[in-house]
Each structure stands twice: as C-alpha cells, then as structure tokens.
Design an enzyme around this catalytic site. Structure first.
Site, PDB file in Angstrom:
ATOM      1  N   SER A  84      37.744  38.277  44.422  1.00  0.00           N
ATOM      2  CA  SER A  84      37.365  36.878  44.598  1.00  0.00           C
ATOM      3  C   SER A  84      38.566  35.990  44.282  1.00  0.00           C
ATOM      4  CB  SER A  84      36.208  36.531  43.657  1.00  0.00           C
ATOM      5  OG  SER A  84      35.871  35.166  43.801  1.00  0.00           O
ATOM      6  N   LYS A 141      35.211  32.995  47.323  1.00  0.00           N
ATOM      7  CA  LYS A 141      35.922  32.381  46.192  1.00  0.00           C
ATOM      8  C   LYS A 141      34.885  31.932  45.171  1.00  0.00           C
ATOM      9  CE  LYS A 141      38.703  29.999  43.561  1.00  0.00           C
ATOM     10  NZ  LYS A 141      39.651  30.692  42.649  1.00  0.00           N
ATOM     11  N   SER A 142      35.161  32.105  43.878  1.00  0.00           N
ATOM     12  CA  SER A 142      34.207  31.679  42.860  1.00  0.00           C
ATOM     13  C   SER A 142      33.856  30.212  43.061  1.00  0.00           C
ATOM     14  CB  SER A 142      34.798  31.860  41.459  1.00  0.00           C
ATOM     15  OG  SER A 142      34.944  33.224  41.149  1.00  0.00           O
ATOM     16  N   CYS A 190      37.570  33.382  34.230  1.00  0.00           N
ATOM     17  CA  CYS A 190      38.699  32.617  34.768  1.00  0.00           C
ATOM     18  C   CYS A 190      39.529  32.086  33.601  1.00  0.00           C
ATOM     19  CB  CYS A 190      38.229  31.440  35.630  1.00  0.00           C
ATOM     20  SG  CYS A 190      39.629  30.417  36.177  1.00  0.00           S
ATOM     21  N   GLY A 214      42.694  45.362  40.023  1.00  0.00           N
ATOM     22  CA  GLY A 214      43.912  45.204  39.226  1.00  0.00           C
ATOM     23  C   GLY A 214      44.967  46.221  39.615  1.00  0.00           C
ATOM     24  N   GLY A 215      46.024  45.747  40.275  1.00  0.00           N
ATOM     25  CA  GLY A 215      47.176  46.592  40.558  1.00  0.00           C
ATOM     26  C   GLY A 215      46.988  47.569  41.692  1.00  0.00           C
TER      27      GLY A 215
HETATM   28  O1  LIG Z   1      38.863  33.927  37.773  1.00  0.00           O
HETATM   29  C1  LIG Z   1      39.972  33.541  38.181  1.00  0.00           C
HETATM   30  N1  LIG Z   1      41.060  34.305  37.958  1.00  0.00           N
HETATM   31  C2  LIG Z   1      42.298  33.916  38.297  1.00  0.00           C
HETATM   32  O2  LIG Z   1      43.266  34.640  38.012  1.00  0.00           O
HETATM   33  N2  LIG Z   1      42.470  32.717  38.945  1.00  0.00           N
HETATM   34  C3  LIG Z   1      41.361  32.021  39.442  1.00  0.00           C
HETATM   35  C4  LIG Z   1      41.565  30.515  39.392  1.00  0.00           C
HETATM   36  O3  LIG Z   1      42.445  30.036  38.643  1.00  0.00           O
HETATM   37  O4  LIG Z   1      40.780  29.840  40.078  1.00  0.00           O
HETATM   38  N3  LIG Z   1      40.126  32.350  38.838  1.00  0.00           N
END
Ligand SMILES: O=C1NC(=O)NC(C(=O)O)N1
Length: 310
Positions: free
Chosen positions: A20, A44-45, A129, A248-249
């Site tokens: 996301s 996207k969140s 986040c 992650g990675g």
């Molecule tokens: O959960 C998040 N993780 C991140 O690394 N960046 C985004 C953000 O900053 O919107 N959000």
C-alpha cells in the site's frame, strides 16, 4: 508447477501484490496494477478526508532502497470506497482496501462504513505509518492497539488484516502476538518501512527529504533482514488462522523465496515496484518459478514456513 496461493477464502494466481502506498494513489495507477502480472493489489491507505501529505522532496530512491515521508497523501476514503465497490462488480479476485485513520475514532468511522457497505474484499488497517508529524505509530503502543482491535472486532465482520511496523525485541514479538491472537484477524502484514531513518547528501551536507528535518521511513534492501525476522517471528507465534503478508526488501525471486520460507502467504512489493514499475511482477514471478523448479518444488506449500534452524 504453480504459484497459486490460497489467502483467506480467496485464490490468487500468485502471491505478489503492491505494498500500500506504492503505485496505488489514483484509479489510473490501480488500473496498471490490475493489468499487471500481480496476483492482487491494494489501495493507498485512505484517511477520512483527502490529504495533500507532507511537502516535497518527500521520497528519494537510494542505491539499496528508499526513504520516504509522504505523510499519507490520498484522495480520501470515499474515493477509494467508490473505486472498490465499482471494481468488485467485474473483478474476479478480491481487492485489498487500506485505511489509516488520523485517530482511533477515524479508523472506527471508516471501518464502520466498510462494514455497512457492499465491499466484499479484504481490508488492511494500517497501524504503522511513521510519517505524520505528531502522530505516533499506533502499533508501538500495545495498550492502544489492544483497545482499538477490541472496538473494531465488536462490529467488523469482514476479512481484516493489520499493517505493522517492524519490531526489534523478541519480548515485543511475544507481547504483540499475545494481543493479535485474541482476535479473528485474517492476516498480519509485516513490515511497514523502518520509521525515522536519516539519509545525508554529503555534497550538500544536508538531509535529502524536506519533512521532519529529513527523518523518514526506510524501505528496500536495507530492511530485508528485519522484514524476514518479523515475518518469521509472527509466523511462529500466531495461531494458524492468522496468515502473514511479507513486505520489505523484495526485489527478486530469491527475496520472495526467503519471505515464503519464513512463512509468508502473500508478498507485497514497495520500493522495487516504485523503481521498476508494474513490469516487476512478470519478472519476479518467473524468477520465483525458476527457483522452485531448480529445487524440485511444485507448489509454494511444499516449502512455505519450512525455514530450518541450525
Ligand atoms: O504507512 C506508511 N508507510 C510509509 O512508509 N509511508 C506512508 C506515508 O508516509 O504515507 N505510509
């Protein structure tokens, strides 16, 4: 030989999807993911109201990964709810819908709206986040996490996962697993970026991103060992009904294989997707298939979670 993955009550052709936040802000970007070789994809969140996010520069590609302090820029909850409700009319595999309220109350408000809607996909509650100034990563507060999940599961009956930050202490894995095991979670997604790293441009003798004096979430190759440890720690501690998404990675088939060995069921790609674009999904599925063929595996279940200790 197949990469087929059963996740919750759904079947995916392969375990790969975007993380996301990456390539999923607009319906155009989401359409590119839908048309890519990804097995699934996530929005996207969303916050309740549309957000511009932090000032730029707020994302920098690095040789071994990335640093970002986006600050949850998004087009608002209704935009993404409208998208997923429309999409699921024709979509075969389910969609993932990410929410990141600016407060527990805002999370409850969005989750209530999802519960009352016709959405039939999977919801990801982002508790991690690191980039909204003044807003803590909720999942580092164990009491607050427990309280929020108690309130959520009093009414939320649809598939739900939580996006967690990385933990670095085995006692924290134990404490977090004890909390998570109390709830009918569909999955846990480990990890979000490693929060508040600092990258320096020695030529300019300055930081490289504007928000928060240059402090930002670190992603990419830098965080793979931490991501693998978090996937493994929760896979070995959570009840089997709670699946793991590994994030992650992940840049190539080997990284994917490692996350699957640790116990991941789905695999999210962030930094590498940002750098390469949706074509990465075609490449990485072929690379994973090649590794499985070389090792004589016919399905991911032949090796998922079977990491050996010494
Ligand atoms: O959960 C998040 N993780 C991140 O690394 N960046 C985004 C953000 O900053 O919107 N959000």
């Amino acid at each position: 030989m197949t990469l087929e993955t059963t996740f919750a009550t759904f079947d995916f052709t392969n375990p790969f999807m975007n993380a996301s936040g990456v390539h999923c802000m607009t319906t155009d970007e989401l359409k590119e993911l839908e048309e890519s070789a990804a097995g699934a994809y996530i929005t996207k969140s969303a916050t309740l109201e549309k957000r511009a996010g932090n000032p730029s520069p707020r994302y920098i590609d690095l040789p071994l990964g990335s640093i970002n302090s986006m600050g949850l820029p998004n087009l608002g909850f209704e935009y993404y709810l409208d998208y997923v409700l429309e999409k699921q009319k024709s979509q075969t595999s389910p969609l993932f819908f990410s929410v990141a309220g600016m407060s527990p109350a805002e999370n409850l408000q969005m989750l209530t709206a999802i519960q009352e809607s016709d959405f039939t996909g999977i919801t990801e509650l982002n508790l991690s986040c690191p980039n909204v100034p003044g807003k803590p990563q909720l999942a580092y507060d164990f009491g607050a996490t427990q309280s929020l999940l108690e309130e959520v599961f009093a009414f939320f009956k649809k598939p739900l996962g939580v996006k967690l930050p990385p933990y670095f202490d085995l006692v924290h894995f134990d404490q977090m697993a004890e909390i998570l095991n109390q709830f009918p979670l569909t999955y846990v997604n480990s990890v979000n970026s490693i929060g508040n790293g600092l990258v320096i441009d020695t030529e300019a003798e300055a930081v490289v991103i504007k928000p928060k004096d240059g402090f930002g979430g670190i992603g990419g190759q830098y965080i793979k060992p931490t991501a693998l440890a978090n996937v493994r720690a929760f896979y070995t501690r959570l009840k089997p009904e709670i699946q793991i998404i590994g994030t992650g990675g992940i840049e190539n088939g080997q990284d994917a294989f490692e996350h699957l060995l640790c116990g991941a069921s789905m695999l999210q790609i962030g930094t590498a997707l940002q750098k390469e674009g949706p074509a990465i999904f075609e490449r990485i599925t072929q690379e994973l298939e090649a590794i499985m063929t070389a090792k004589g595996y016919h399905s991911i279940d032949d090796f998922r979670g079977k990491l050996k200790s010494l």
